[in-house]
Design a protein around this motif. Structure first.
Motif, mmCIF file in Angstrom:
data_model
loop_
_atom_site.group_PDB
_atom_site.id
_atom_site.type_symbol
_atom_site.label_atom_id
_atom_site.label_comp_id
_atom_site.label_asym_id
_atom_site.label_seq_id
_atom_site.Cartn_x
_atom_site.Cartn_y
_atom_site.Cartn_z
ATOM 1 N N THR A 171 0.831 -1.198 0.000
ATOM 2 C CA THR A 171 0.000 0.000 0.000
ATOM 3 C C THR A 171 0.864 1.246 0.000
ATOM 4 O O THR A 171 0.598 2.209 -0.734
ATOM 5 N N TYR A 172 1.917 1.240 0.825
ATOM 6 C CA TYR A 172 2.821 2.399 0.880
ATOM 7 C C TYR A 172 3.489 2.632 -0.472
ATOM 8 O O TYR A 172 3.566 3.771 -0.951
ATOM 9 N N VAL A 173 3.960 1.578 -1.105
ATOM 10 C CA VAL A 173 4.606 1.712 -2.413
ATOM 11 C C VAL A 173 3.607 2.208 -3.457
ATOM 12 O O VAL A 173 3.937 3.066 -4.292
ATOM 13 N N ALA A 174 2.375 1.724 -3.412
ATOM 14 C CA ALA A 174 1.356 2.191 -4.362
ATOM 15 C C ALA A 174 1.054 3.667 -4.152
ATOM 16 O O ALA A 174 0.907 4.420 -5.127
ATOM 17 N N LEU A 175 0.968 4.106 -2.893
ATOM 18 C CA LEU A 175 0.734 5.525 -2.624
ATOM 19 C C LEU A 175 1.919 6.370 -3.073
ATOM 20 O O LEU A 175 1.744 7.454 -3.639
ATOM 21 N N TYR A 176 3.129 5.905 -2.825
ATOM 22 C CA TYR A 176 4.332 6.646 -3.203
ATOM 23 C C TYR A 176 4.407 6.835 -4.715
ATOM 24 O O TYR A 176 4.596 7.953 -5.200
ATOM 25 N N PHE A 177 4.273 5.742 -5.465
ATOM 26 C CA PHE A 177 4.354 5.849 -6.919
ATOM 27 C C PHE A 177 3.131 6.558 -7.499
ATOM 28 O O PHE A 177 3.239 7.237 -8.533
ATOM 29 N N GLY A 178 1.990 6.429 -6.864
ATOM 30 C CA GLY A 178 0.813 7.149 -7.330
ATOM 31 C C GLY A 178 0.971 8.642 -7.183
ATOM 32 O O GLY A 178 0.596 9.411 -8.070
ATOM 33 N N ARG A 179 1.553 9.088 -6.086
ATOM 34 C CA ARG A 179 1.777 10.528 -5.890
ATOM 35 C C ARG A 179 2.816 11.049 -6.870
ATOM 36 O O ARG A 179 2.684 12.150 -7.392
ATOM 37 N N ARG A 180 3.864 10.274 -7.117
ATOM 38 C CA ARG A 180 4.885 10.723 -8.057
ATOM 39 C C ARG A 180 4.319 10.832 -9.471
ATOM 40 O O ARG A 180 4.628 11.774 -10.204
ATOM 41 N N THR A 181 3.480 9.872 -9.849
ATOM 42 C CA THR A 181 2.866 9.923 -11.177
ATOM 43 C C THR A 181 1.943 11.125 -11.282
ATOM 44 O O THR A 181 1.931 11.829 -12.306
ATOM 45 N N PHE A 182 1.189 11.394 -10.230
ATOM 46 C CA PHE A 182 0.263 12.523 -10.235
ATOM 47 C C PHE A 182 1.006 13.849 -10.310
ATOM 48 O O PHE A 182 0.603 14.767 -11.007
ATOM 49 N N LEU A 183 2.138 13.966 -9.578
ATOM 50 C CA LEU A 183 2.896 15.211 -9.571
ATOM 51 C C LEU A 183 3.635 15.446 -10.885
ATOM 52 O O LEU A 183 3.821 16.587 -11.298
ATOM 53 N N ASP A 184 4.098 14.379 -11.535
ATOM 54 C CA ASP A 184 4.856 14.528 -12.767
ATOM 55 C C ASP A 184 3.973 14.857 -13.960
ATOM 56 O O ASP A 184 4.419 15.517 -14.909
ATOM 57 N N PHE A 185 2.770 14.406 -13.976
ATOM 58 C CA PHE A 185 1.908 14.604 -15.146
ATOM 59 C C PHE A 185 0.814 15.502 -14.780
ATOM 60 O O PHE A 185 -0.098 15.837 -14.830
#
Length: 99
Positions: free
Chosen positions: A85-99
């Motif tokens: 869950t932590y990894v999914a939240l981390y990568f989800g936030r990075r994807t959201f911030l980059d695009f």
């Protein structure tokens, strides 16, 4: 919306072996751990020697070592689901911030 987005994500990420391990250990702890007649053997009422106190293998189910193994299995599955869950939240936030 009933349990919230974080709990929903945690349940989705717990699929596979973390869920199976945790649920199996919890189920085993509820049904098999203990010292009464049902926990020692589910067929105790048949009066056959293999399903009675004559079977020495039933002592394992009431031991502290077995209980620790079950707790370790529950924790291993739950903690791995938290990590996913932590990894999914981390990568989800990075994807959201980059695009």
């Amino acid at each position: 919306s009933v349990i919230g987005p974080l709990c929903t994500l945690w349940l989705i990420q717990a699929r596979g072996w973390p869920f199976i391990l945790s649920v199996w250990a919890l189920y085993d702890c509820i049904l098999l751990h203990g010292n009464n007649e049902f926990q020692k053997n589910w067929l105790y009422w048949t009066d056959l020697d293999i399903f009675s106190d004559a079977n020495p293998g039933a002592e394992l189910l009431g031991s502290d070592f077995y209980f620790r193994i079950l707790l370790a299995a529950i924790l291993a599955g739950a903690l791995h689901a938290v990590k996913r869950t932590y990894v999914a939240l981390y990568f989800g936030r990075r994807t959201f911030l980059d695009f």
